[in-house]
Design a protein around this motif. Sequence first.
Motif, PDB file in Angstrom:
ATOM      1  N   ILE A 354      14.593   9.673 -26.931  1.00 45.86           N
ATOM      2  CA  ILE A 354      14.173   8.775 -25.849  1.00 45.86           C
ATOM      3  C   ILE A 354      12.931   9.321 -25.143  1.00 45.86           C
ATOM      4  O   ILE A 354      12.027   8.570 -24.785  1.00 45.86           O
ATOM      5  CB  ILE A 354      15.341   8.551 -24.861  1.00 45.86           C
ATOM      6  N   PHE A 355      12.880  10.628 -24.988  1.00 45.83           N
ATOM      7  CA  PHE A 355      11.661  11.219 -24.406  1.00 45.83           C
ATOM      8  C   PHE A 355      10.443  10.847 -25.249  1.00 45.83           C
ATOM      9  O   PHE A 355       9.414  10.407 -24.730  1.00 45.83           O
ATOM     10  CB  PHE A 355      11.796  12.740 -24.301  1.00 45.83           C
ATOM     11  N   LEU A 356      10.570  10.999 -26.573  1.00 39.14           N
ATOM     12  CA  LEU A 356       9.432  10.690 -27.449  1.00 39.14           C
ATOM     13  C   LEU A 356       9.032   9.218 -27.345  1.00 39.14           C
ATOM     14  O   LEU A 356       7.848   8.882 -27.275  1.00 39.14           O
ATOM     15  CB  LEU A 356       9.786  11.032 -28.909  1.00 39.14           C
ATOM     16  N   ILE A 357      10.044   8.350 -27.293  1.00 39.14           N
ATOM     17  CA  ILE A 357       9.735   6.916 -27.177  1.00 39.14           C
ATOM     18  C   ILE A 357       8.987   6.632 -25.878  1.00 39.14           C
ATOM     19  O   ILE A 357       8.171   5.711 -25.804  1.00 39.14           O
ATOM     20  CB  ILE A 357      11.034   6.074 -27.230  1.00 39.14           C
ATOM     21  N   GLY A 358       9.238   7.443 -24.854  1.00 38.76           N
ATOM     22  CA  GLY A 358       8.614   7.195 -23.555  1.00 38.76           C
ATOM     23  C   GLY A 358       7.164   7.659 -23.458  1.00 38.76           C
ATOM     24  O   GLY A 358       6.449   7.258 -22.534  1.00 38.76           O
ATOM     25  N   ILE A 359       6.733   8.498 -24.387  1.00 42.52           N
ATOM     26  CA  ILE A 359       5.381   9.066 -24.281  1.00 42.52           C
ATOM     27  C   ILE A 359       4.282   7.988 -24.210  1.00 42.52           C
ATOM     28  O   ILE A 359       3.421   8.047 -23.324  1.00 42.52           O
ATOM     29  CB  ILE A 359       5.130  10.081 -25.428  1.00 42.52           C
ATOM     30  N   PRO A 360       4.325   6.983 -25.104  1.00 47.78           N
ATOM     31  CA  PRO A 360       3.274   5.952 -24.995  1.00 47.78           C
ATOM     32  C   PRO A 360       3.267   5.252 -23.638  1.00 47.78           C
ATOM     33  O   PRO A 360       2.185   4.890 -23.143  1.00 47.78           O
ATOM     34  CB  PRO A 360       3.624   4.963 -26.114  1.00 47.78           C
ATOM     35  N   SER A 361       4.429   5.074 -23.012  1.00 47.98           N
ATOM     36  CA  SER A 361       4.446   4.413 -21.702  1.00 47.98           C
ATOM     37  C   SER A 361       3.641   5.209 -20.690  1.00 47.98           C
ATOM     38  O   SER A 361       2.969   4.650 -19.825  1.00 47.98           O
ATOM     39  CB  SER A 361       5.883   4.261 -21.193  1.00 47.98           C
ATOM     40  N   SER A 362       3.733   6.528 -20.782  1.00 52.13           N
ATOM     41  CA  SER A 362       2.972   7.374 -19.877  1.00 52.13           C
ATOM     42  C   SER A 362       1.480   7.340 -20.225  1.00 52.13           C
ATOM     43  O   SER A 362       0.632   7.155 -19.353  1.00 52.13           O
ATOM     44  CB  SER A 362       3.510   8.803 -19.947  1.00 52.13           C
ATOM     45  N   LEU A 363       1.187   7.483 -21.511  1.00 52.57           N
ATOM     46  CA  LEU A 363      -0.224   7.510 -21.934  1.00 52.57           C
ATOM     47  C   LEU A 363      -0.913   6.163 -21.710  1.00 52.57           C
ATOM     48  O   LEU A 363      -2.137   6.091 -21.674  1.00 52.57           O
ATOM     49  CB  LEU A 363      -0.319   7.894 -23.417  1.00 52.57           C
ATOM     50  N   GLY A 364      -0.120   5.131 -21.569  1.00 50.11           N
ATOM     51  CA  GLY A 364      -0.688   3.795 -21.350  1.00 50.11           C
ATOM     52  C   GLY A 364      -1.542   3.706 -20.098  1.00 50.11           C
ATOM     53  O   GLY A 364      -2.295   2.746 -19.927  1.00 50.11           O
ATOM     54  N   TYR A 365      -1.411   4.683 -19.202  1.00 46.98           N
ATOM     55  CA  TYR A 365      -2.255   4.672 -18.007  1.00 46.98           C
ATOM     56  C   TYR A 365      -3.503   5.524 -18.183  1.00 46.98           C
ATOM     57  O   TYR A 365      -4.385   5.509 -17.342  1.00 46.98           O
ATOM     58  CB  TYR A 365      -1.463   5.150 -16.792  1.00 46.98           C
ATOM     59  N   ASN A 369      -5.045   3.447 -22.271  1.00 48.34           N
ATOM     60  CA  ASN A 369      -5.113   2.398 -21.241  1.00 48.34           C
ATOM     61  C   ASN A 369      -5.767   1.097 -21.692  1.00 48.34           C
ATOM     62  O   ASN A 369      -5.788   0.125 -20.948  1.00 48.34           O
ATOM     63  CB  ASN A 369      -5.755   2.917 -19.946  1.00 48.34           C
ATOM     64  N   HIS A 370      -6.259   1.077 -22.916  1.00 49.38           N
ATOM     65  CA  HIS A 370      -6.803  -0.193 -23.423  1.00 49.38           C
ATOM     66  C   HIS A 370      -5.706  -1.041 -24.072  1.00 49.38           C
ATOM     67  O   HIS A 370      -5.931  -2.183 -24.430  1.00 49.38           O
ATOM     68  CB  HIS A 370      -7.894   0.106 -24.459  1.00 49.38           C
ATOM     69  N   VAL A 371      -4.512  -0.450 -24.240  1.00 47.82           N
ATOM     70  CA  VAL A 371      -3.451  -1.166 -24.952  1.00 47.82           C
ATOM     71  C   VAL A 371      -2.687  -2.086 -23.999  1.00 47.82           C
ATOM     72  O   VAL A 371      -2.202  -1.653 -22.961  1.00 47.82           O
ATOM     73  CB  VAL A 371      -2.451  -0.166 -25.576  1.00 47.82           C
ATOM     74  N   THR A 372      -2.619  -3.350 -24.352  1.00 45.35           N
ATOM     75  CA  THR A 372      -1.729  -4.255 -23.623  1.00 45.35           C
ATOM     76  C   THR A 372      -0.803  -4.879 -24.670  1.00 45.35           C
ATOM     77  O   THR A 372      -1.235  -5.223 -25.772  1.00 45.35           O
ATOM     78  CB  THR A 372      -2.497  -5.369 -22.905  1.00 45.35           C
ATOM     79  N   LEU A 373       0.473  -4.986 -24.339  1.00 43.16           N
ATOM     80  CA  LEU A 373       1.406  -5.504 -25.341  1.00 43.16           C
ATOM     81  C   LEU A 373       1.820  -6.934 -25.052  1.00 43.16           C
ATOM     82  O   LEU A 373       1.677  -7.819 -25.874  1.00 43.16           O
ATOM     83  CB  LEU A 373       2.632  -4.593 -25.447  1.00 43.16           C
ATOM     84  N   ILE A 374       2.350  -7.155 -23.860  1.00 42.42           N
ATOM     85  CA  ILE A 374       2.825  -8.501 -23.549  1.00 42.42           C
ATOM     86  C   ILE A 374       1.932  -9.082 -22.469  1.00 42.42           C
ATOM     87  O   ILE A 374       1.907  -8.595 -21.356  1.00 42.42           O
ATOM     88  CB  ILE A 374       4.285  -8.438 -23.076  1.00 42.42           C
ATOM     89  N   GLY A 375       1.187 -10.111 -22.819  1.00 43.13           N
ATOM     90  CA  GLY A 375       0.206 -10.649 -21.884  1.00 43.13           C
ATOM     91  C   GLY A 375      -0.793  -9.543 -21.556  1.00 43.13           C
ATOM     92  O   GLY A 375      -1.265  -8.833 -22.439  1.00 43.13           O
ATOM     93  N   ASP A 376      -1.078  -9.360 -20.274  1.00 45.55           N
ATOM     94  CA  ASP A 376      -2.005  -8.284 -19.936  1.00 45.55           C
ATOM     95  C   ASP A 376      -1.250  -7.055 -19.422  1.00 45.55           C
ATOM     96  O   ASP A 376      -1.798  -6.240 -18.692  1.00 45.55           O
ATOM     97  CB  ASP A 376      -3.048  -8.767 -18.912  1.00 45.55           C
ATOM     98  N   ARG A 377       0.013  -6.930 -19.798  1.00 44.07           N
ATOM     99  CA  ARG A 377       0.815  -5.802 -19.316  1.00 44.07           C
ATOM    100  C   ARG A 377       0.498  -4.520 -20.084  1.00 44.07           C
ATOM    101  O   ARG A 377       0.405  -4.546 -21.316  1.00 44.07           O
ATOM    102  CB  ARG A 377       2.305  -6.105 -19.469  1.00 44.07           C
ATOM    103  N   ASP A 378       0.411  -3.408 -19.352  1.00 45.39           N
ATOM    104  CA  ASP A 378       0.245  -2.117 -20.010  1.00 45.39           C
ATOM    105  C   ASP A 378       1.545  -1.746 -20.731  1.00 45.39           C
ATOM    106  O   ASP A 378       2.519  -2.517 -20.700  1.00 45.39           O
ATOM    107  CB  ASP A 378      -0.147  -1.046 -18.978  1.00 45.39           C
TER     108      ASP A 378
END
Length: 450
Positions: A354-365, A369-378
């Motif tokens: 679960i920690f590993l899965i969470g890494i992209p959520s943190s790096l998304g900022y 930070n150019h990645v948006t998945l749903i609509g314009d959501r990070d």
Amino acid sequence: MNDLNTGREQWGSRLGFILAAMGSAVGLGNIWRFAYVAGESGGGTFLLLYILCIIAIGIPILMAEFTIGRRAKSDVVGSFETLAPGTPWFVTGFLGVASAFIILSFYGVVAGWAFHYFIQYVLGGPAIGGEGGSESYFIEFHTSTYSPLIWQSIFMILTIGIVYVGVKKGIEKSNKILMPLLAILVILLAGYSLTLGGAQEALSFLFSPDWSSLRDPNVYLAALGQAFFSLSLGMGALITYGSYLSSKDKLPGAAVSVVTLDTLFAILAGLMIFPAVFAFGNAPNSGPGLVFITLPDIFNSLSLGVVFGTLFFFLLSAAAISSGVSLLEVAVAYFMRKFSWSRKKAAIIIGGIIFLIGIPSSLGYGALNHVTLIGDRDILDSMDFIASNIFLPLGGLLIALFVGVGWNKAEAIEASDFGNTWIGHAWILILRTIAPVAILIIFLSSIGLF
Ligand code: PHE
Ligand code: NA
């Protein structure tokens, strides 16, 4: 104390169970998520719909989860297999395990932010009254690559550690002390915040609905998702906790206490944050950073601000841990039974994944930070949207239908402690009609079908 027949854990007392369920419910959802979602969704209308969702959908489904768990005495997948063998209802359990993975993955990121602020207050770092103010500090911190990941990993290690030794030993006692302290602190801070000059604006923002936004289906979906997220509902956390409960306890009273406390916490958090948001000229719709910008502003303006800040971020971190524990426990309980893993092995492996899965959520900022998945959501916001606004309500819908339709009515009413009373029958009726229909309508209208 273990159950002699099954070797499963059991709460030490009725209070232990209620405290654990409250510990699961009260967390970042009440303060971080409530504030930013209410801020983005326009305040009053959102709050009204949120409370309606809690009453009409939340309480009945919460009772359904407690009832399923205590009767089946198994994890979220096993509970459906036990109560309805040979049927597809167990799919609900898998949805719950998936939700646990997704939610804890990004929950850990935000909890890491809270930890970081706690230590900043302890050590007197630049988060406190640094140059450029609290907003620029938050931006610099949460967009960096490594620091947030380190704090996230510390949160995950502590959460894994508690699940590793067992939820009962891990949290029954600490919740009894830390949650009341957090409540007192939030009340004090709300009282102070209301004196800062933004009270009038905040009260009308929070409590006078803007009726035109009632036509916006997204506000309904946001309110529904927040109700599920905040109550830890729709993914089996409360089924799992209910499964450690002995049959002597009474469920309806526990359900009402948990819901009342969680909702009061959210409203108090609103009273703490929004007056300050307006007083300091921050934007209510500034997103997931809202409380991490606003609270330091409050503390900076207080003469004992460092003490309050330290205490507040400590207690917020502790509240996040007791919620994180309940999320991890859902998955760990499943893997322990299904694959005969030990608690220790399951906690470490699942927590690590679960920690590993969470890494992209943190790096998304930052880096991503150019990645948006749903609509314009990070990335973090997208994970949150999928889990909280889709998976949890869908899980809740299935749980409602399972107890309302899939299970024998007399047995369900008996297992719930409502007994053969009008409340028991009303409960089943709501699970068959209002709750699922409301969830379905909100889903369909938010994808534009109405
Ligand atoms: N209810 C928790 C909170 O408000 C989050 C949570 C969601 C915990 C789902 C368990 C399950 O912070
Ligand atoms: Na909550």
